[in-house]
Design a protein around this motif. Structure first.
Motif, PDB file in Angstrom:
ATOM      1  N   PRO A   6      14.015  39.620  53.723  1.00 37.01           N
ATOM      2  CA  PRO A   6      14.810  39.691  54.950  1.00 37.01           C
ATOM      3  C   PRO A   6      15.715  38.464  55.077  1.00 37.01           C
ATOM      4  CG  PRO A   6      12.477  40.071  55.411  1.00 37.01           C
ATOM      5  CD  PRO A   6      12.574  39.577  54.002  1.00 37.01           C
ATOM      6  N   ASP A   7      16.802  38.599  55.809  1.00 39.30           N
ATOM      7  CA  ASP A   7      17.677  37.463  56.065  1.00 39.30           C
ATOM      8  C   ASP A   7      16.903  36.350  56.764  1.00 39.30           C
ATOM      9  OD1 ASP A   7      20.032  38.289  54.865  1.00 39.30           O
ATOM     10  OD2 ASP A   7      20.789  39.269  56.661  1.00 39.30           O
ATOM     11  N   PHE A   8      17.480  35.162  56.758  1.00 37.93           N
ATOM     12  CA  PHE A   8      16.841  33.975  57.329  1.00 37.93           C
ATOM     13  C   PHE A   8      17.238  33.748  58.778  1.00 37.93           C
ATOM     14  CE2 PHE A   8      17.565  32.723  52.794  1.00 37.93           C
ATOM     15  CZ  PHE A   8      16.263  32.900  52.390  1.00 37.93           C
ATOM     16  N   TYR A   9      16.434  32.960  59.456  1.00 36.32           N
ATOM     17  CA  TYR A   9      16.803  32.408  60.747  1.00 36.32           C
ATOM     18  C   TYR A   9      16.753  30.898  60.610  1.00 36.32           C
ATOM     19  CZ  TYR A   9      11.918  31.252  61.629  1.00 36.32           C
ATOM     20  OH  TYR A   9      10.663  30.710  61.542  1.00 36.32           O
ATOM     21  N   GLN A  10      17.466  30.209  61.455  1.00 40.02           N
ATOM     22  CA  GLN A  10      17.360  28.758  61.543  1.00 40.02           C
ATOM     23  C   GLN A  10      16.948  28.414  62.960  1.00 40.02           C
ATOM     24  OE1 GLN A  10      21.201  27.312  59.934  1.00 40.02           O
ATOM     25  NE2 GLN A  10      19.887  26.136  58.564  1.00 40.02           N
ATOM     26  N   CYS A  11      15.830  27.703  63.087  1.00 42.48           N
ATOM     27  CA  CYS A  11      15.341  27.305  64.393  1.00 42.48           C
ATOM     28  C   CYS A  11      15.672  25.836  64.626  1.00 42.48           C
ATOM     29  CB  CYS A  11      13.833  27.531  64.488  1.00 42.48           C
ATOM     30  SG  CYS A  11      13.199  27.128  66.134  1.00 42.48           S
ATOM     31  N   HIS A  12      16.289  25.556  65.765  1.00 47.99           N
ATOM     32  CA  HIS A  12      16.749  24.205  66.100  1.00 47.99           C
ATOM     33  C   HIS A  12      15.866  23.527  67.141  1.00 47.99           C
ATOM     34  CE1 HIS A  12      20.656  24.790  64.028  1.00 47.99           C
ATOM     35  NE2 HIS A  12      20.424  26.058  64.330  1.00 47.99           N
ATOM     36  N   CYS A  13      14.678  24.089  67.433  1.00 39.29           N
ATOM     37  CA  CYS A  13      13.799  23.493  68.452  1.00 39.29           C
ATOM     38  C   CYS A  13      13.267  22.142  67.970  1.00 39.29           C
ATOM     39  CB  CYS A  13      12.653  24.435  68.811  1.00 39.29           C
ATOM     40  SG  CYS A  13      11.299  24.466  67.609  1.00 39.29           S
ATOM     41  N   SER A  14      12.736  21.360  68.891  1.00 37.67           N
ATOM     42  CA  SER A  14      12.257  20.017  68.544  1.00 37.67           C
ATOM     43  C   SER A  14      11.086  20.059  67.560  1.00 37.67           C
ATOM     44  CB  SER A  14      11.874  19.247  69.802  1.00 37.67           C
ATOM     45  OG  SER A  14      10.793  19.884  70.463  1.00 37.67           O
ATOM     46  N   LEU A  15      10.227  21.054  67.650  1.00 38.27           N
ATOM     47  CA  LEU A  15       9.103  21.141  66.712  1.00 38.27           C
ATOM     48  C   LEU A  15       9.605  21.377  65.286  1.00 38.27           C
ATOM     49  CD1 LEU A  15       6.605  23.298  68.795  1.00 38.27           C
ATOM     50  CD2 LEU A  15       6.495  20.835  68.367  1.00 38.27           C
ATOM     51  N   CYS A  16      10.551  22.276  65.130  1.00 31.63           N
ATOM     52  CA  CYS A  16      11.088  22.558  63.797  1.00 31.63           C
ATOM     53  C   CYS A  16      11.863  21.365  63.253  1.00 31.63           C
ATOM     54  CB  CYS A  16      11.960  23.811  63.825  1.00 31.63           C
ATOM     55  SG  CYS A  16      10.967  25.326  63.934  1.00 31.63           S
ATOM     56  N   ARG A  17      12.554  20.651  64.122  1.00 31.66           N
ATOM     57  CA  ARG A  17      13.252  19.430  63.661  1.00 31.66           C
ATOM     58  C   ARG A  17      12.245  18.399  63.183  1.00 31.66           C
ATOM     59  NH1 ARG A  17      16.072  19.843  68.552  1.00 31.66           N
ATOM     60  NH2 ARG A  17      15.306  17.806  69.174  1.00 31.66           N
ATOM     61  N   LYS A  18      11.149  18.249  63.904  1.00 34.73           N
ATOM     62  CA  LYS A  18      10.151  17.249  63.516  1.00 34.73           C
ATOM     63  C   LYS A  18       9.428  17.629  62.228  1.00 34.73           C
ATOM     64  CE  LYS A  18       9.355  15.383  68.085  1.00 34.73           C
ATOM     65  NZ  LYS A  18       8.417  15.203  69.186  1.00 34.73           N
ATOM     66  N   VAL A  19       9.101  18.898  62.056  1.00 33.66           N
ATOM     67  CA  VAL A  19       8.349  19.305  60.872  1.00 33.66           C
ATOM     68  C   VAL A  19       9.210  19.225  59.607  1.00 33.66           C
ATOM     69  CG1 VAL A  19       8.707  21.818  60.839  1.00 33.66           C
ATOM     70  CG2 VAL A  19       6.512  20.870  60.140  1.00 33.66           C
ATOM     71  N   THR A  20      10.531  19.351  59.752  1.00 33.09           N
ATOM     72  CA  THR A  20      11.410  19.290  58.585  1.00 33.09           C
ATOM     73  C   THR A  20      12.102  17.942  58.435  1.00 33.09           C
ATOM     74  OG1 THR A  20      13.342  20.105  59.799  1.00 33.09           O
ATOM     75  CG2 THR A  20      11.948  21.754  58.700  1.00 33.09           C
ATOM     76  N   GLY A  21      12.193  17.183  59.535  1.00 30.44           N
ATOM     77  CA  GLY A  21      12.973  15.951  59.481  1.00 30.44           C
ATOM     78  C   GLY A  21      14.458  16.239  59.398  1.00 30.44           C
ATOM     79  N   SER A  22      14.856  17.428  59.807  1.00 34.05           N
ATOM     80  CA  SER A  22      16.237  17.874  59.688  1.00 34.05           C
ATOM     81  C   SER A  22      16.707  18.497  61.001  1.00 34.05           C
ATOM     82  CB  SER A  22      16.325  18.896  58.552  1.00 34.05           C
ATOM     83  OG  SER A  22      17.643  19.280  58.308  1.00 34.05           O
ATOM     84  N   SER A  23      17.895  19.075  60.978  1.00 33.44           N
ATOM     85  CA  SER A  23      18.461  19.649  62.196  1.00 33.44           C
ATOM     86  C   SER A  23      17.893  21.015  62.534  1.00 33.44           C
ATOM     87  CB  SER A  23      19.981  19.756  62.060  1.00 33.44           C
ATOM     88  OG  SER A  23      20.317  20.638  61.003  1.00 33.44           O
ATOM     89  N   ALA A  24      17.326  21.706  61.539  1.00 33.68           N
ATOM     90  CA  ALA A  24      16.815  23.047  61.774  1.00 33.68           C
ATOM     91  C   ALA A  24      15.843  23.427  60.662  1.00 33.68           C
ATOM     92  CB  ALA A  24      17.957  24.064  61.822  1.00 33.68           C
ATOM     93  N   ASN A  25      15.078  24.451  60.927  1.00 29.97           N
ATOM     94  CA  ASN A  25      14.108  24.968  59.983  1.00 29.97           C
ATOM     95  C   ASN A  25      14.576  26.362  59.567  1.00 29.97           C
ATOM     96  OD1 ASN A  25      11.778  25.535  58.570  1.00 29.97           O
ATOM     97  ND2 ASN A  25      10.404  25.030  60.260  1.00 29.97           N
ATOM     98  N   ALA A  26      14.940  26.548  58.305  1.00 28.03           N
ATOM     99  CA  ALA A  26      15.385  27.853  57.817  1.00 28.03           C
ATOM    100  C   ALA A  26      14.192  28.593  57.222  1.00 28.03           C
ATOM    101  CB  ALA A  26      16.476  27.688  56.775  1.00 28.03           C
ATOM    102  N   ALA A  27      13.990  29.820  57.654  1.00 30.31           N
ATOM    103  CA  ALA A  27      12.820  30.577  57.196  1.00 30.31           C
ATOM    104  C   ALA A  27      13.038  32.068  57.401  1.00 30.31           C
ATOM    105  CB  ALA A  27      11.580  30.123  57.957  1.00 30.31           C
ATOM    106  N   THR A  28      12.055  32.830  56.931  1.00 29.38           N
ATOM    107  CA  THR A  28      12.017  34.262  57.178  1.00 29.38           C
ATOM    108  C   THR A  28      10.544  34.679  57.222  1.00 29.38           C
ATOM    109  OG1 THR A  28      12.960  36.409  56.562  1.00 29.38           O
ATOM    110  CG2 THR A  28      12.110  35.035  54.758  1.00 29.38           C
ATOM    111  N   PHE A  29      10.304  35.943  57.454  1.00 29.15           N
ATOM    112  CA  PHE A  29       8.957  36.502  57.464  1.00 29.15           C
ATOM    113  C   PHE A  29       8.906  37.662  56.486  1.00 29.15           C
ATOM    114  CE2 PHE A  29       9.817  35.150  61.874  1.00 29.15           C
ATOM    115  CZ  PHE A  29       8.868  34.149  61.981  1.00 29.15           C
TER     116      PHE A  29
END
Length: 141
Positions: free
Chosen positions: A19-42
Motif C-alpha cells: 500500500p502507499d505510504f503515509y507520513q506522520c508529523h506528530c511529536s511522537l513520530c518526530r521523536k522516534v525518528t529524530g526527523s520531521s515525519a515518520n513514513a510508513a504503511t500497514f
C-alpha cells in the motif's frame, strides 16, 4: 520485497502489493525518528514474515498505548503489530525496494515542526556534498 534495519540483524519480507505510504508529523513520530515525519504503511499479518533477528527486537510502550519496536543493536525502528488488528506497521525507510508505493497522506500536519518547512534558499543535491565543510558553507548562507 525485503527490508532490514540499519545493521542488518533484523530482516523481514512483505509479499503482495505494498500500500502507499503515509507520513506522520506528530511529536511522537518526530521523536522516534529524530526527523520531521515518520513514513510508513500497514500490511496484513498474512503478507508479513520475519526473516531474521526477532531476538534483537526491543519494545517501548507508553501508557497511552503508543508502541515502537526497534533493533536492540542499531536502534532502527522495525515493524510491529498494530494493536487489536491483523495489521503490521512497516517503516518505509527499511524497505529495499518499495515498488510503486508513494506518499499518499500526510498526518498531523497541524503539529508539524516549524523547521520542517523548506527555506527560500533551500538547496537540493542529487548526492551528498563533497565535504562536511561544503555542507557547513551551504547551511551558513
Amino acid at each position: 520485497m525485503n527490508g532490514e534495519c540499519l545493521c542488518g540483524q533484523v530482516s523481514f519480507r512483505v509479499t503482495g502489493a505494498l500500500p502507499d505510504f503515509y507520513q506522520c508529523h506528530c511529536s511522537l513520530c518526530r521523536k522516534v525518528t529524530g526527523s520531521s515525519a515518520n513514513a510508513a504503511t500497514f500490511v496484513h499479518q498474512k503478507a508479513f514474515r520475519w526473516l531474521s533477528g526477532e531476538a534483537h527486537i526491543r519494545t517501548y510502550s507508553k501508557p497511552t498505548g503508543y508502541r515502537t519496536d526497534f533493533c536492540g543493536e542499531c536502534g532502527s525502528p522495525v515493524p510491529n503489530p498494530l494493536r487489536n488488528t491483523d495489521l503490521v506497521w512497516i517503516p518505509a525507510g527499511l524497505l529495499k525496494d518499495a515498488g510503486n508505493a508513494r506518499v499518499r497522506v500526510h498526518l498531523h500536519t497541524g503539529s508539524a515542526a516549524p523547521w520542517a518547512r523548506e527555506s527560500e534558499k533551500c538547496v537540493r543535491l542529487e548526492g551528498g556534498p563533497e565535504s562536511l565543510d561544503a555542507l557547513y558553507r551551504i547551511l551558513e548562507q
